[in-house]
Scaffold this motif. Sequence first.
Motif, PDB file in Angstrom:
ATOM      1  N   SER A 144       0.803  -1.396  -0.128  1.00 19.41           N
ATOM      2  CA  SER A 144      -0.011   0.090  -0.044  1.00 19.41           C
ATOM      3  C   SER A 144       0.887   1.216   0.143  1.00 19.41           C
ATOM      4  CB  SER A 144      -0.871   0.075   1.261  1.00 19.41           C
ATOM      5  OG  SER A 144      -1.539   1.209   1.214  1.00 19.41           O
ATOM      6  N   GLY A 145       0.598   2.179  -0.846  1.00 21.48           N
ATOM      7  CA  GLY A 145       1.194   3.476  -1.060  1.00 21.48           C
ATOM      8  C   GLY A 145       2.409   3.362  -1.896  1.00 21.48           C
ATOM      9  N   MET A 146       2.788   2.006  -2.425  1.00 17.41           N
ATOM     10  CA  MET A 146       3.931   1.827  -3.301  1.00 17.41           C
ATOM     11  C   MET A 146       3.421   1.475  -4.804  1.00 17.41           C
ATOM     12  SD  MET A 146       6.878   2.350  -1.458  1.00 17.41           S
ATOM     13  CE  MET A 146       8.269   1.380  -2.027  1.00 17.41           C
ATOM     14  N   GLU A 147       2.345   1.685  -5.059  1.00 14.54           N
ATOM     15  CA  GLU A 147       1.887   1.430  -6.266  1.00 14.54           C
ATOM     16  C   GLU A 147       2.341   2.154  -7.616  1.00 14.54           C
ATOM     17  OE1 GLU A 147      -1.362   0.479  -3.329  1.00 14.54           O
ATOM     18  OE2 GLU A 147      -0.127   1.962  -3.651  1.00 14.54           O
ATOM     19  N   ASN A 148       2.597   3.488  -7.260  1.00 12.97           N
ATOM     20  CA  ASN A 148       3.085   4.336  -8.465  1.00 12.97           C
ATOM     21  C   ASN A 148       4.636   4.228  -8.424  1.00 12.97           C
ATOM     22  OD1 ASN A 148       3.840   5.538  -6.008  1.00 12.97           O
ATOM     23  ND2 ASN A 148       3.473   7.599  -6.862  1.00 12.97           N
ATOM     24  N   ARG A 149       5.287   3.139  -7.970  1.00 15.88           N
ATOM     25  CA  ARG A 149       6.639   3.275  -8.194  1.00 15.88           C
ATOM     26  C   ARG A 149       6.837   2.399  -9.373  1.00 15.88           C
ATOM     27  NH1 ARG A 149       9.734   4.784  -3.394  1.00 15.88           N
ATOM     28  NH2 ARG A 149       7.985   6.166  -2.136  1.00 15.88           N
ATOM     29  N   LYS A 150       8.266   2.375  -9.869  1.00 21.66           N
ATOM     30  CA  LYS A 150       8.645   1.552 -10.993  1.00 21.66           C
ATOM     31  C   LYS A 150       8.681   0.016 -10.508  1.00 21.66           C
ATOM     32  CE  LYS A 150      11.397   4.828 -13.510  1.00 21.66           C
ATOM     33  NZ  LYS A 150      12.905   5.266 -14.260  1.00 21.66           N
ATOM     34  N   ALA A 151       8.301  -0.743 -11.345  1.00 19.52           N
ATOM     35  CA  ALA A 151       8.244  -2.249 -10.955  1.00 19.52           C
ATOM     36  C   ALA A 151       9.743  -2.745 -11.043  1.00 19.52           C
ATOM     37  CB  ALA A 151       7.433  -2.883 -12.168  1.00 19.52           C
ATOM     38  N   VAL A 152       9.928  -3.634 -10.056  1.00 22.48           N
ATOM     39  CA  VAL A 152      11.153  -4.091  -9.825  1.00 22.48           C
ATOM     40  C   VAL A 152      11.354  -5.500 -10.099  1.00 22.48           C
ATOM     41  CG1 VAL A 152      13.119  -4.368  -8.050  1.00 22.48           C
ATOM     42  CG2 VAL A 152      12.053  -2.448  -8.294  1.00 22.48           C
ATOM     43  N   ILE A 153      12.520  -5.996 -10.856  1.00 30.01           N
ATOM     44  CA  ILE A 153      12.610  -7.475 -11.079  1.00 30.01           C
ATOM     45  C   ILE A 153      13.727  -7.894  -9.702  1.00 30.01           C
ATOM     46  CG2 ILE A 153      13.469  -9.279 -12.327  1.00 30.01           C
ATOM     47  CD1 ILE A 153      12.478  -7.387 -14.707  1.00 30.01           C
ATOM     48  N   LEU A 154      13.493  -8.677  -9.022  1.00 29.46           N
ATOM     49  CA  LEU A 154      14.478  -9.224  -8.247  1.00 29.46           C
ATOM     50  C   LEU A 154      14.858 -10.634  -9.105  1.00 29.46           C
ATOM     51  CD1 LEU A 154      12.782  -8.931  -4.757  1.00 29.46           C
ATOM     52  CD2 LEU A 154      14.754  -7.415  -5.470  1.00 29.46           C
ATOM     53  N   GLN A 155      16.348 -10.735  -9.126  1.00 30.58           N
ATOM     54  CA  GLN A 155      16.880 -11.820  -9.836  1.00 30.58           C
ATOM     55  C   GLN A 155      17.924 -12.630  -8.968  1.00 30.58           C
ATOM     56  OE1 GLN A 155      19.810 -11.814 -12.229  1.00 30.58           O
ATOM     57  NE2 GLN A 155      19.442 -14.413 -12.523  1.00 30.58           N
ATOM     58  N   SER A 156      17.759 -13.791  -9.060  1.00 33.65           N
ATOM     59  CA  SER A 156      19.044 -14.766  -8.609  1.00 33.65           C
ATOM     60  C   SER A 156      18.964 -16.121  -9.307  1.00 33.65           C
ATOM     61  CB  SER A 156      19.049 -14.863  -7.132  1.00 33.65           C
ATOM     62  OG  SER A 156      19.323 -13.747  -6.343  1.00 33.65           O
ATOM     63  N   HIS A 157      20.106 -16.813  -9.274  1.00 32.19           N
ATOM     64  CA  HIS A 157      20.224 -18.147  -9.859  1.00 32.19           C
ATOM     65  C   HIS A 157      19.784 -19.254  -8.753  1.00 32.19           C
ATOM     66  CE1 HIS A 157      24.202 -19.245  -9.076  1.00 32.19           C
ATOM     67  NE2 HIS A 157      24.447 -18.040  -9.169  1.00 32.19           N
ATOM     68  N   LEU A 158      19.039 -20.425  -9.189  1.00 30.89           N
ATOM     69  CA  LEU A 158      18.773 -21.472  -8.412  1.00 30.89           C
ATOM     70  C   LEU A 158      19.964 -22.357  -8.247  1.00 30.89           C
ATOM     71  CD1 LEU A 158      15.038 -22.298  -9.476  1.00 30.89           C
ATOM     72  CD2 LEU A 158      15.592 -20.928  -7.395  1.00 30.89           C
ATOM     73  N   ASP A 159      20.655 -22.469  -9.207  1.00 33.01           N
ATOM     74  CA  ASP A 159      21.861 -23.846  -9.169  1.00 33.01           C
ATOM     75  C   ASP A 159      23.020 -23.145  -8.175  1.00 33.01           C
ATOM     76  OD1 ASP A 159      22.168 -21.980 -11.198  1.00 33.01           O
ATOM     77  OD2 ASP A 159      23.868 -23.166 -11.904  1.00 33.01           O
ATOM     78  N   MET A 160      23.642 -24.345  -7.956  1.00 32.37           N
ATOM     79  CA  MET A 160      24.903 -24.176  -7.020  1.00 32.37           C
ATOM     80  C   MET A 160      26.069 -25.056  -7.733  1.00 32.37           C
ATOM     81  SD  MET A 160      24.282 -26.182  -3.453  1.00 32.37           S
ATOM     82  CE  MET A 160      26.050 -26.276  -3.212  1.00 32.37           C
ATOM     83  N   VAL A 161      27.436 -24.703  -7.447  1.00 36.82           N
ATOM     84  CA  VAL A 161      28.351 -25.205  -7.743  1.00 36.82           C
ATOM     85  C   VAL A 161      28.629 -26.484  -6.797  1.00 36.82           C
ATOM     86  CG1 VAL A 161      30.859 -25.130  -8.004  1.00 36.82           C
ATOM     87  CG2 VAL A 161      29.721 -23.326  -8.832  1.00 36.82           C
ATOM     88  N   HIS A 162      28.734 -27.574  -7.578  1.00 34.94           N
ATOM     89  CA  HIS A 162      28.832 -28.825  -6.550  1.00 34.94           C
ATOM     90  C   HIS A 162      30.159 -29.344  -6.537  1.00 34.94           C
ATOM     91  CE1 HIS A 162      27.280 -29.853 -10.630  1.00 34.94           C
ATOM     92  NE2 HIS A 162      28.018 -31.119 -10.559  1.00 34.94           N
ATOM     93  N   GLN A 163      31.004 -28.789  -5.521  1.00 35.16           N
ATOM     94  CA  GLN A 163      32.260 -29.325  -5.448  1.00 35.16           C
ATOM     95  C   GLN A 163      32.542 -29.761  -3.941  1.00 35.16           C
ATOM     96  OE1 GLN A 163      35.444 -28.227  -7.608  1.00 35.16           O
ATOM     97  NE2 GLN A 163      33.926 -29.254  -8.599  1.00 35.16           N
ATOM     98  N   LYS A 164      33.351 -30.916  -3.637  1.00 34.17           N
ATOM     99  CA  LYS A 164      33.585 -31.356  -2.453  1.00 34.17           C
ATOM    100  C   LYS A 164      34.978 -31.701  -2.340  1.00 34.17           C
ATOM    101  CE  LYS A 164      32.212 -36.168  -3.469  1.00 34.17           C
ATOM    102  NZ  LYS A 164      33.690 -36.594  -3.096  1.00 34.17           N
ATOM    103  N   ASN A 165      35.336 -31.647  -1.147  1.00 40.06           N
ATOM    104  CA  ASN A 165      36.948 -32.459  -0.787  1.00 40.06           C
ATOM    105  C   ASN A 165      36.897 -33.748  -1.226  1.00 40.06           C
ATOM    106  OD1 ASN A 165      38.035 -29.836   0.192  1.00 40.06           O
ATOM    107  ND2 ASN A 165      37.083 -30.325   2.085  1.00 40.06           N
ATOM    108  N   ASN A 166      37.997 -34.259  -1.692  1.00 43.26           N
ATOM    109  CA  ASN A 166      38.124 -35.617  -2.174  1.00 43.26           C
ATOM    110  C   ASN A 166      37.727 -36.604  -0.809  1.00 43.26           C
ATOM    111  OD1 ASN A 166      38.725 -35.463  -4.499  1.00 43.26           O
ATOM    112  ND2 ASN A 166      41.054 -35.901  -4.652  1.00 43.26           N
ATOM    113  N   ASN A 167      38.061 -36.249   0.255  1.00 40.53           N
ATOM    114  CA  ASN A 167      37.700 -37.241   1.306  1.00 40.53           C
ATOM    115  C   ASN A 167      36.406 -37.127   2.127  1.00 40.53           C
ATOM    116  OD1 ASN A 167      38.104 -34.662   2.752  1.00 40.53           O
ATOM    117  ND2 ASN A 167      39.864 -35.399   3.989  1.00 40.53           N
ATOM    118  N   THR A 168      35.407 -36.246   1.284  1.00 36.50           N
ATOM    119  CA  THR A 168      34.289 -35.887   1.992  1.00 36.50           C
ATOM    120  C   THR A 168      33.263 -36.798   1.111  1.00 36.50           C
ATOM    121  OG1 THR A 168      34.813 -33.707   2.538  1.00 36.50           O
ATOM    122  CG2 THR A 168      32.576 -34.257   2.053  1.00 36.50           C
ATOM    123  N   GLN A 169      32.515 -37.725   1.812  1.00 36.28           N
ATOM    124  CA  GLN A 169      31.243 -38.584   1.093  1.00 36.28           C
ATOM    125  C   GLN A 169      30.030 -37.706   1.376  1.00 36.28           C
ATOM    126  OE1 GLN A 169      31.932 -41.514   0.034  1.00 36.28           O
ATOM    127  NE2 GLN A 169      33.968 -41.087   0.552  1.00 36.28           N
TER     128      GLN A 169
END
Length: 486
Positions: free
Chosen positions: A64-89
Amino acid sequence: MNEEIRSLEPKNLWNKFADLNQVPRPSKKEEQVIEFIKKFGNDLQLETMVDEVGNVIIKKPATSGMENRKAVILQSHLDMVHQKNNNTQFDFDNQGIEMFVDGDWVKAKGTTLGADNGLGVATIMAILESDSIAHPPLEALFTIDEETGMTGAKGLKPGFLNGEILLNLDTEEDDEIGIGCAGGVDVTASGAYNQEEVPDGVKAFKVIVNGLQGGHSGMDIIKGLGNANKLMNRLLFNASENLELRITEINGGGLRNAIPRESEALVVVDDLQVQAFNAEIEDAAEAIKAEYAHLEPKLNIVITETEIPDLVMNMQAQEQLLKALYAAHNGVYRMSPEIDGLVETSNNVARVEVKNGKIEIRCLTRSSVESSKDDLANGLRSVFELAGYEVELAGDYPGWAPDRNSDILKVLDELYQKMNGEKANIAACHAGLECGIIGQHYPNLDMISFGPTIRGAHSPDERASISSAQKYWEFVLEILKNIPEN
């Protein structure tokens, strides 16, 4: 362990991060997290859609009260880098990330944390869920596969989004406001070689290079960190110049966007040269450790005797491989002549696999200048083609050109100085952000990037600052309150 994370402030941010990190989401395997975010939007009874490539878009009307502001796109990516130490199961396809608190840092047990870009995703989720945060009309854009090809951003179609401003939450220094980034291209060299029977009178050894820091192949490339693939090649090249050394296998590095931390090679050496071989490797290891004493204090180079294999590379193929890898550029290629301290062009020799008659070498070449990116990629292609390999250039994506006259930049610049008593670092980065690609689909967007402090991204040393997350969260809330009017 996650209860410890959930008690951190701001609770709404860290609770969403804890929820997200229970969902497996390695790049190229985002099915579970897509459903998770889709359900999240539907449960909030917000307009939610999944496009044809898997990006999730959730729209929320202005408070409420913010309807006249410019519309904003909030953007992030869902995936992650999958790295582990060799001794980690750990099974990235089925397990949630195991987190813990260490002082001011949230870390993961032997794996990447997923703060890149999970804290951005969690931020957007917390805002969408809240009924008390003031904000303009919002469109949340959760893209897929940012880390291994940016196929989500590339597959985004015009017409889905109506926002005028895009806030990309994927920068990793809380005092930095990002206004540009590098583009990139994958360079892959593939070859085949004949194998020969192991000669008589030999011993076999496993050569191991590990203990390196690794890190983000864009943001951390300027540090000059050790690359396990290049160090391994240096060891094998020097030894093969002076001894009857034959290679059976090499297994080094992993993902293109991670600086290689570990490499292993299986070699055989003539019985009469074993002592000389040990001395050669030890001398080379001592020299390399001295060179990297400041940057890589945990660098480890060891050789252990092992079972004799059946086959080795033929000598011509071995020589071509070692020379090609030696000649292939790794690290910073050119610094920006326009922006002080910015890497313009670089390459990461990310993955080297030699086994069963097949060779594959994977690189990621980055640059904020398209012609310089092409120049370095062509240089790599030339080296590998001269060695007889087939070379593929793929996954090309553009950089994001800085706009110092951006209206949203002015908002963030003034707010940051007001809130923190100092100016932010307004900069382009050498990482690959999705802004350049999204801007191709939506050319009139005013874009900016920022985020909390994250260290060691793309490596098992990844960690997120707790105090920085609080600072960043307050900054986000103030930005949303101060979006300009239409």
